[in-house]
Scaffold this motif. Sequence first.
Motif, short mmCIF file in Angstrom:
data_model
loop_
_atom_site.label_atom_id
_atom_site.label_comp_id
_atom_site.label_asym_id
_atom_site.label_seq_id
_atom_site.Cartn_x
_atom_site.Cartn_y
_atom_site.Cartn_z
N ALA A 1 19.22 39.13 -6.21
CA ALA A 1 19.04 38.18 -5.11
C ALA A 1 19.84 36.90 -5.35
O ALA A 1 20.53 36.41 -4.44
N VAL B 1 23.04 35.55 -3.06
CA VAL B 1 23.07 34.22 -2.43
C VAL B 1 24.33 33.47 -2.86
O VAL B 1 25.04 32.90 -2.01
N SER C 1 27.38 35.09 -1.20
CA SER C 1 27.48 34.82 0.23
C SER C 1 27.87 33.36 0.50
O SER C 1 28.60 33.07 1.45
N THR D 1 23.45 35.18 3.58
CA THR D 1 22.52 34.27 2.92
C THR D 1 21.19 34.24 3.65
O THR D 1 20.12 34.29 3.02
N ILE D 2 21.25 34.18 4.97
CA ILE D 2 20.02 34.18 5.77
C ILE D 2 19.26 35.47 5.58
O ILE D 2 18.03 35.47 5.43
N VAL E 1 19.26 37.54 2.98
CA VAL E 1 18.65 37.56 1.65
C VAL E 1 17.44 36.64 1.60
O VAL E 1 16.39 37.00 1.06
N GLY E 2 17.53 35.46 2.21
CA GLY E 2 16.41 34.54 2.24
C GLY E 2 15.22 35.10 2.99
O GLY E 2 14.07 35.01 2.54
N ILE E 3 15.46 35.71 4.15
CA ILE E 3 14.38 36.32 4.92
C ILE E 3 13.76 37.48 4.14
O ILE E 3 12.53 37.65 4.13
N ASN E 4 14.60 38.27 3.49
CA ASN E 4 14.09 39.39 2.70
C ASN E 4 13.23 38.90 1.54
O ASN E 4 12.18 39.49 1.24
N LEU E 5 13.64 37.84 0.85
CA LEU E 5 12.84 37.28 -0.23
C LEU E 5 11.52 36.74 0.30
O LEU E 5 10.46 36.90 -0.32
N PHE E 6 11.56 36.10 1.47
CA PHE E 6 10.36 35.55 2.08
C PHE E 6 9.36 36.65 2.43
O PHE E 6 8.18 36.59 2.07
#
Length: 110
Positions: A59, A63, A66, A81-82, A84-89
């Motif tokens: 992850a 990030v 990207s 980036t968005i 990966v961030g949504i997936n982590l969230f």
Amino acid sequence: MPNAIASEIVLRMVYLGVVDGLFMASFQRFFPILLTRSGRLKKRSVIMMTITRLIPIVAGFMVLLSVLLTHYVHPNWVYLTIFVGINLFQSGITGFCPLATILKKLGFPQ
């Protein structure tokens, strides 16, 4: 002789911490020797890369990659980036991680 020099360079890179994360595990698998602070060679046990350790490594790498692609290639790479961030969230909330599922099928230890 060149192989001995290359091995020495790789060992010093591992000692200095230049090779990290996934590369560190790969190098330790093939070069299970480490230089100690005194400069002596020491046999080291192989560190297994588990799914729990691989997920934040991948992850973080995605990030950083990207962000670099967004800056140097095209602004639309920001969507990676968005993503990966949504997936982590969602992974933090639900406990389901698609990467963990893929790594389990590839045979990585839990």
